[in-house]
Write a protein that holds these residues in place. Structure first.
Motif, PDB file in Angstrom:
ATOM      1  N   THR A   3       0.884  -1.146   0.002  1.00  0.00           N
ATOM      2  CA  THR A   3       0.186  -0.233   0.091  1.00  0.00           C
ATOM      3  C   THR A   3       0.641   1.670   0.007  1.00  0.00           C
ATOM      4  O   THR A   3       0.562   2.287  -0.270  1.00  0.00           O
ATOM      5  CB  THR A   3      -0.731  -0.231   0.625  1.00  0.00           C
ATOM      6  OG1 THR A   3      -0.070   0.576   2.495  1.00  0.00           O
ATOM      7  CG2 THR A   3      -1.993  -1.293   1.113  1.00  0.00           C
ATOM      8  N   LYS A   4       2.184   1.273   0.771  1.00  0.00           N
ATOM      9  CA  LYS A   4       2.967   2.714   0.930  1.00  0.00           C
ATOM     10  C   LYS A   4       3.386   2.480  -0.959  1.00  0.00           C
ATOM     11  O   LYS A   4       4.038   3.416  -1.244  1.00  0.00           O
ATOM     12  CB  LYS A   4       4.026   2.345   1.714  1.00  0.00           C
ATOM     13  CG  LYS A   4       3.334   2.388   2.895  1.00  0.00           C
ATOM     14  CD  LYS A   4       2.281   4.022   3.215  1.00  0.00           C
ATOM     15  CE  LYS A   4       3.204   3.736   5.178  1.00  0.00           C
ATOM     16  NZ  LYS A   4       2.239   5.786   5.124  1.00  0.00           N
ATOM     17  N   PHE A   5       4.042   1.547  -1.281  1.00  0.00           N
ATOM     18  CA  PHE A   5       4.712   1.805  -2.561  1.00  0.00           C
ATOM     19  C   PHE A   5       3.673   1.895  -3.314  1.00  0.00           C
ATOM     20  O   PHE A   5       3.776   3.402  -4.277  1.00  0.00           O
ATOM     21  CB  PHE A   5       5.049   0.179  -3.258  1.00  0.00           C
ATOM     22  CG  PHE A   5       5.355   0.204  -4.279  1.00  0.00           C
ATOM     23  CD1 PHE A   5       6.502   1.139  -4.510  1.00  0.00           C
ATOM     24  CD2 PHE A   5       5.008  -0.392  -5.346  1.00  0.00           C
ATOM     25  CE1 PHE A   5       7.171   1.334  -6.175  1.00  0.00           C
ATOM     26  CE2 PHE A   5       5.354   0.400  -7.123  1.00  0.00           C
ATOM     27  CZ  PHE A   5       6.294   0.824  -6.857  1.00  0.00           C
ATOM     28  N   PHE A   6       2.252   1.279  -3.259  1.00  0.00           N
ATOM     29  CA  PHE A   6       1.110   1.963  -4.015  1.00  0.00           C
ATOM     30  C   PHE A   6       0.475   3.768  -4.249  1.00  0.00           C
ATOM     31  O   PHE A   6       0.521   4.770  -5.048  1.00  0.00           O
ATOM     32  CB  PHE A   6      -0.243   1.607  -4.007  1.00  0.00           C
ATOM     33  CG  PHE A   6      -0.862   2.001  -5.002  1.00  0.00           C
ATOM     34  CD1 PHE A   6      -0.996   1.291  -6.334  1.00  0.00           C
ATOM     35  CD2 PHE A   6      -1.966   2.455  -4.957  1.00  0.00           C
ATOM     36  CE1 PHE A   6      -2.044   0.949  -7.246  1.00  0.00           C
ATOM     37  CE2 PHE A   6      -3.086   2.873  -6.523  1.00  0.00           C
ATOM     38  CZ  PHE A   6      -2.973   2.216  -7.978  1.00  0.00           C
ATOM     39  N   ASP A   7       0.714   4.062  -2.793  1.00  0.00           N
ATOM     40  CA  ASP A   7       0.500   5.469  -2.683  1.00  0.00           C
ATOM     41  C   ASP A   7       1.936   6.759  -3.115  1.00  0.00           C
ATOM     42  O   ASP A   7       1.904   7.650  -3.947  1.00  0.00           O
ATOM     43  CB  ASP A   7       0.865   5.885  -1.080  1.00  0.00           C
ATOM     44  CG  ASP A   7      -0.354   5.608   0.094  1.00  0.00           C
ATOM     45  OD1 ASP A   7      -1.260   4.367  -0.629  1.00  0.00           O
ATOM     46  OD2 ASP A   7      -0.084   5.265   1.044  1.00  0.00           O
ATOM     47  N   GLU A   8       2.941   5.919  -2.706  1.00  0.00           N
ATOM     48  CA  GLU A   8       4.264   6.529  -4.060  1.00  0.00           C
ATOM     49  C   GLU A   8       4.029   6.930  -4.868  1.00  0.00           C
ATOM     50  O   GLU A   8       4.433   7.932  -5.722  1.00  0.00           O
ATOM     51  CB  GLU A   8       5.691   5.745  -3.688  1.00  0.00           C
ATOM     52  CG  GLU A   8       6.256   6.160  -1.569  1.00  0.00           C
ATOM     53  CD  GLU A   8       7.511   5.121  -1.626  1.00  0.00           C
ATOM     54  OE1 GLU A   8       8.172   5.179  -2.912  1.00  0.00           O
ATOM     55  OE2 GLU A   8       7.881   4.782  -1.039  1.00  0.00           O
ATOM     56  N   GLN A   9       3.326   5.761  -5.765  1.00  0.00           N
ATOM     57  CA  GLN A   9       3.089   5.923  -7.325  1.00  0.00           C
ATOM     58  C   GLN A   9       1.654   7.166  -7.752  1.00  0.00           C
ATOM     59  O   GLN A   9       2.042   7.754  -8.335  1.00  0.00           O
ATOM     60  CB  GLN A   9       2.791   4.380  -7.398  1.00  0.00           C
ATOM     61  CG  GLN A   9       3.398   3.843  -7.972  1.00  0.00           C
ATOM     62  CD  GLN A   9       5.087   3.978  -8.398  1.00  0.00           C
ATOM     63  OE1 GLN A   9       5.340   4.322  -9.905  1.00  0.00           O
ATOM     64  NE2 GLN A   9       5.964   4.113  -7.321  1.00  0.00           N
ATOM     65  N   LEU A  10       0.597   7.092  -6.477  1.00  0.00           N
ATOM     66  CA  LEU A  10      -0.087   7.916  -7.020  1.00  0.00           C
ATOM     67  C   LEU A  10       0.037   9.547  -6.835  1.00  0.00           C
ATOM     68  O   LEU A  10       0.218  10.299  -7.238  1.00  0.00           O
ATOM     69  CB  LEU A  10      -0.775   7.607  -5.244  1.00  0.00           C
ATOM     70  CG  LEU A  10      -2.416   6.940  -6.058  1.00  0.00           C
ATOM     71  CD1 LEU A  10      -3.304   6.373  -4.461  1.00  0.00           C
ATOM     72  CD2 LEU A  10      -2.644   6.927  -6.731  1.00  0.00           C
ATOM     73  N   LEU A  11       0.648   9.411  -5.349  1.00  0.00           N
ATOM     74  CA  LEU A  11       1.315  11.067  -5.396  1.00  0.00           C
ATOM     75  C   LEU A  11       2.704  11.120  -6.466  1.00  0.00           C
ATOM     76  O   LEU A  11       3.096  12.432  -6.839  1.00  0.00           O
ATOM     77  CB  LEU A  11       2.790  10.815  -4.212  1.00  0.00           C
ATOM     78  CG  LEU A  11       1.830  11.228  -3.298  1.00  0.00           C
ATOM     79  CD1 LEU A  11       2.719   9.845  -1.603  1.00  0.00           C
ATOM     80  CD2 LEU A  11       1.912  12.431  -2.219  1.00  0.00           C
ATOM     81  N   HIS A  12       3.915  10.323  -7.390  1.00  0.00           N
ATOM     82  CA  HIS A  12       4.148  10.866  -8.168  1.00  0.00           C
ATOM     83  C   HIS A  12       3.393  10.953  -9.110  1.00  0.00           C
ATOM     84  O   HIS A  12       4.095  12.320 -10.207  1.00  0.00           O
ATOM     85  CB  HIS A  12       4.671   9.170  -8.781  1.00  0.00           C
ATOM     86  CG  HIS A  12       5.954  10.049  -9.263  1.00  0.00           C
ATOM     87  ND1 HIS A  12       6.903  10.358  -9.666  1.00  0.00           N
ATOM     88  CD2 HIS A  12       6.284   9.200 -10.788  1.00  0.00           C
ATOM     89  CE1 HIS A  12       7.709   9.987 -10.958  1.00  0.00           C
ATOM     90  NE2 HIS A  12       6.946   9.921 -11.796  1.00  0.00           N
ATOM     91  N   LEU A  13       2.852  10.271  -9.581  1.00  0.00           N
ATOM     92  CA  LEU A  13       1.492  10.859 -10.709  1.00  0.00           C
ATOM     93  C   LEU A  13       1.151  12.246 -10.623  1.00  0.00           C
ATOM     94  O   LEU A  13       1.019  12.948 -11.630  1.00  0.00           O
ATOM     95  CB  LEU A  13       0.644   9.623 -11.054  1.00  0.00           C
ATOM     96  CG  LEU A  13       1.136   8.362 -11.302  1.00  0.00           C
ATOM     97  CD1 LEU A  13       0.292   7.461 -10.897  1.00  0.00           C
ATOM     98  CD2 LEU A  13       1.685   8.789 -13.007  1.00  0.00           C
TER      99      LEU A  13
END
Length: 159
Positions: free
Chosen positions: A149-159
């Motif tokens: 979930t934290k990795f996915f959050d990082e990707q959301l923030l990057h986008l």
């Protein structure tokens, strides 16, 4: 505006210390927390501290809180972080950690704070077999729901 901050999960262990640092630096602080694990008694009494009991999934309430304090920075610490709980209740962890992060992003966009989100991630996104100091370019290999979930959050923030 930049002197004011909102801290999701501000009543938790890390968040409550971040609250004190920001208050000591003369900032107005809004703690936005559902108090599922954080404690109000962790927070100091201070005239520049506002406490909002709210859920990060409630984008409208979060947007209003950012607006009311005129936050220039949002520190996003709210998450289900207890790994056994994440493994036992993955749907809840995904909803809170991933959908909650998207709600924070949306609320920040609504208030033009988007470039000023400070996100607390975790070393749990990295390959546990690595035997060297971790960097942002270290091999990603989340092995549990929390790290994923934290990795996915990082990707959301990057986008």
């Amino acid at each position: 505006m930049e002197d004011n901050v909102l801290i999701t999960g501000g009543a938790g262990f890390v968040g409550s210390h971040l609250v004190k640092v920001n208050l000591d630096q003369g900032r107005r602080v809004c703690v936005y927390d559902n108090f599922s694990s954080g404690k109000e008694e962790f927070l100091p009494e201070h005239p520049n501290l506002k406490i909002v009991k709210g859920d990060i999934l409630d984008t409208e309430s979060l947007t209003n809180s950012i607006s009311e304090i005129k936050a220039g920075v949002v520190f996003h610490l709210a998450a289900i972080h207890y790994i056994p709980l994440c493994e036992q209740m993955p749907e809840q962890a995904i909803r809170t950690n991933v959908e909650g992060t998207q709600s924070v992003i949306t609320a920040c966009k609504n208030q033009n704070v988007i470039p000023r989100i400070v996100f607390a991630s975790t070393g749990a996104i990295y390959d546990p077999a690595l035997d060297e100091p971790l960097t942002e370019s270290s091999n990603i290999r989340a092995l549990d729901v929390y790290g994923t979930t934290k990795f996915f959050d990082e990707q959301l923030l990057h986008l």
